[in-house]
Design a protein around this motif. Structure first.
Motif, PDB file in Angstrom:
ATOM      1  N   ARG A   1       7.221  69.689 -30.672  1.00 23.60           N
ATOM      2  CA  ARG A   1       8.053  70.675 -31.362  1.00 23.60           C
ATOM      3  C   ARG A   1       7.890  72.098 -30.828  1.00 23.60           C
ATOM      4  N   SER A   2       7.035  72.271 -29.846  1.00 21.63           N
ATOM      5  CA  SER A   2       6.945  73.562 -29.161  1.00 21.63           C
ATOM      6  C   SER A   2       7.786  73.589 -27.887  1.00 21.63           C
ATOM      7  N   LYS A   3       8.472  72.476 -27.587  1.00 17.98           N
ATOM      8  CA  LYS A   3       9.272  72.349 -26.368  1.00 17.98           C
ATOM      9  C   LYS A   3      10.334  73.451 -26.285  1.00 17.98           C
ATOM     10  N   GLN A   4      10.443  74.079 -25.116  1.00 19.96           N
ATOM     11  CA  GLN A   4      11.442  75.104 -24.864  1.00 19.96           C
ATOM     12  C   GLN A   4      12.452  74.604 -23.832  1.00 19.96           C
ATOM     13  N   THR A   5      13.680  75.040 -23.974  1.00 24.56           N
ATOM     14  CA  THR A   5      14.750  74.589 -23.096  1.00 24.56           C
ATOM     15  C   THR A   5      14.603  75.143 -21.681  1.00 24.56           C
ATOM     16  N   TYR A   6      15.119  74.381 -20.712  1.00 21.91           N
ATOM     17  CA  TYR A   6      15.233  74.869 -19.341  1.00 21.91           C
ATOM     18  C   TYR A   6      16.539  75.635 -19.118  1.00 21.91           C
ATOM     19  N   CYS A   7      17.459  75.581 -20.094  1.00 20.66           N
ATOM     20  CA  CYS A   7      18.754  76.253 -19.953  1.00 20.66           C
ATOM     21  C   CYS A   7      18.557  77.766 -19.887  1.00 20.66           C
ATOM     22  N   THR A   8      19.152  78.398 -18.877  1.00 17.42           N
ATOM     23  CA  THR A   8      19.038  79.844 -18.707  1.00 17.42           C
ATOM     24  C   THR A   8      20.265  80.590 -19.215  1.00 17.42           C
ATOM     25  N   HIS A   9      21.250  79.859 -19.735  1.00 14.81           N
ATOM     26  CA  HIS A   9      22.507  80.443 -20.203  1.00 14.81           C
ATOM     27  C   HIS A   9      23.187  81.248 -19.109  1.00 14.81           C
ATOM     28  N   CYS A  10      23.083  80.702 -17.878  1.00 16.87           N
ATOM     29  CA  CYS A  10      23.773  81.332 -16.746  1.00 16.87           C
ATOM     30  C   CYS A  10      25.275  81.092 -16.804  1.00 16.87           C
ATOM     31  N   ASN A  11      25.684  80.095 -17.585  1.00 20.85           N
ATOM     32  CA  ASN A  11      27.095  79.756 -17.816  1.00 20.85           C
ATOM     33  C   ASN A  11      27.817  79.256 -16.570  1.00 20.85           C
ATOM     34  N   ARG A  12      27.063  78.833 -15.569  1.00 21.96           N
ATOM     35  CA  ARG A  12      27.718  78.278 -14.383  1.00 21.96           C
ATOM     36  C   ARG A  12      28.309  76.897 -14.655  1.00 21.96           C
ATOM     37  N   CYS A  13      27.964  76.307 -15.793  1.00 19.82           N
ATOM     38  CA  CYS A  13      28.623  75.059 -16.193  1.00 19.82           C
ATOM     39  C   CYS A  13      30.086  75.292 -16.565  1.00 19.82           C
TER      40      CYS A  13
END
Length: 427
Positions: free
Chosen positions: A366-378
């Motif tokens: 439950r301490s896991k953090q996302t790898y998503c950087t919200h660069c929005n290149r998707c």
């Protein structure tokens, strides 16, 4: 009065007639994996990964209620021809223990004639300011037909084994555009005050509920505000939500923001990937995007839980309808914040594109953090096969080392240049 302990995000939850194994939903992200309007193995693999990765419900997007309602290439068309493939898709997701929803929609002014072959419709005549395409006013007869098409599409979803449908009432797609005083200048019973402008979405929800009964859950996505001056605002959206809640036609509302017509970054927040859009465009679109892209798309900083401030206003008003919180939810603390604020479910989009197994990872740590950087290149990959371009090993598409654009995106350049909306994955 004793305080009520909010549920754990991983507790099972009831959504209409179905029970979900947890309260975490994979939001709709316009996959682009149905080049003939039909399910492909690629699409099945896409959703199986989220089901295997722990979500309670995965949302298939985008399912067009009619061919003229497509918003991008490669979207599912809800016809009887699609049923066998849709059945394979739902069976595969169920085999992994998750439920599955079909997002039903009609793009309206978000559609492009280059994709659909016909002039787009809107509540009133307008020009899409990003695509620079004319949209004609939809007739009252056509309004009735669209309502019927939503009901027909929902029936197909039932026959295909879906557990739920999500009615797309957001982002200035056709139903949402009726809610906008900027786009809806009608003088009949569908225009004027917010009660009249809400008539179309209420008719759709009622027709769908009447058709499916209690066979599946019925939810809707609604824009709290679209980020456009003179457009949809929170105060009127609260009224629309109250009307839908009083009708009792919906099991849940997913609260969103933004528009797919202009200022698209109000939905996404964070980096504006103009270089990536330009890289897959021919001239003169390339130069135009580089010069004007940020002005057209808008620039809005990202912060965690960025829709919560607006969304919490809906919580005390809902009597019959559960609420789904969306926007900047990437870890366990965000989920528990949503539960504590009174939301019944949370929805995740970009973070799951980056890590399809993120929900299971959070469940075990439950301490896991996302790898998503919200660069929005998707965002720009919606015109090919929506995926995270930062993961070369992803099963969702090989990455071009020069720019991160997959071959399907390059193939879709004509459609991209024609529509030039930059609306990316929709959540």
């Amino acid at each position: 009065m004793p305080s009520i302990t909010p549920p754990d995000p991983f507790d099972p939850a009831q959504l209409g007639p179905i029970q979900l194994r947890n309260r975490i939903i994979k939001a709709a992200t316009s996959e682009g994996r149905s080049p003939d309007g039909l399910v492909t193995q690629d699409l099945i693999d896409f959703h199986v990964a989220y089901a295997r990765g722990g979500v309670g419900l995965t949302t298939v997007a985008y399912c067009c209620v009619s061919s003229e309602g497509a918003s991008a290439p490669g979207q599912i068309l809800m016809t009887r021809n699609a049923v066998p493939g849709l059945q394979r898709l739902t069976e595969a997701v169920h085999a992994e223990g998750a439920a599955i929803s079909a997002q039903l929609g009609h793009a309206g002014p978000v559609a492009s004639k280059k994709i659909t072959g016909v002039t787009a419709v809107a509540p009133s005549r307008m020009v899409n300011p990003t695509a620079l395409e004319y949209c004609r006013a939809i007739s009252r007869r056509e309004i009735t037909d669209v309502v019927q098409r939503f009901a027909d599409a929902a029936a197909i979803a039932v026959d295909s084994g879906f557990d739920a449908v999500e009615l797309h009432f957001g982002h200035n797609y056709l139903p949402s555009s009726f809610l906008s005083p900027l786009f809806n200048r009608r003088r009949d019973e569908y225009g004027g005050d917010i009660d009249n402008r809400s008539r179309f979405v209420r008719e759709i929800a009622d027709a769908v509920r009447t058709r499916v009964g209690s066979a599946i859950a019925v939810t809707a996505k609604i824009s709290m505000d679209d980020g456009i001056r003179g457009g949809i605002g929170v105060s009127e959206s609260l009224r629309t939500a109250q009307l839908l809640d009083a009708d009792g036609t919906l099991d849940a509302l997913e609260l969103t923001q933004g528009s797919s017509v202009v200022r698209q970054m109000f939905l996404f927040r964070g980096d504006v990937p103009v270089d990536d859009f330009a890289a897959v465009m021919p001239q003169p679109w390339k130069t135009g995007v580089l010069l004007l892209g940020k002005k057209i798309l808008g620039e809005f900083p990202y912060h965690d839980l960025y829709m919560l401030e607006s969304a919490r206003q809906f919580v005390p008003l809902m009597k019959n309808t559960k609420l789904i919180l969306l926007g900047g939810i990437t870890d366990f603390d965000h989920m528990t914040t949503g539960m504590a604020e009174g939301f019944d479910f949370v929805a995740m989009g970009r973070a799951l594109l980056r890590e399809p197994n993120l929900v299971e990872a959070i469940r075990t740590d439950r301490s896991k953090q996302t790898y998503c950087t919200h660069c929005n290149r998707c965002m720009y990959t919606v015109y090919g096969r929506t995926h995270c371009v930062l993961d070369p090993a992803s099963a969702f598409g090989a990455v071009d080392s020069a720019r991160g654009a997959d071959s399907a995106v390059i193939t879709g350049v004509d459609e991209l240049a024609a529509s030039a909306r930059g609306s990316g994955c929709r959540d």
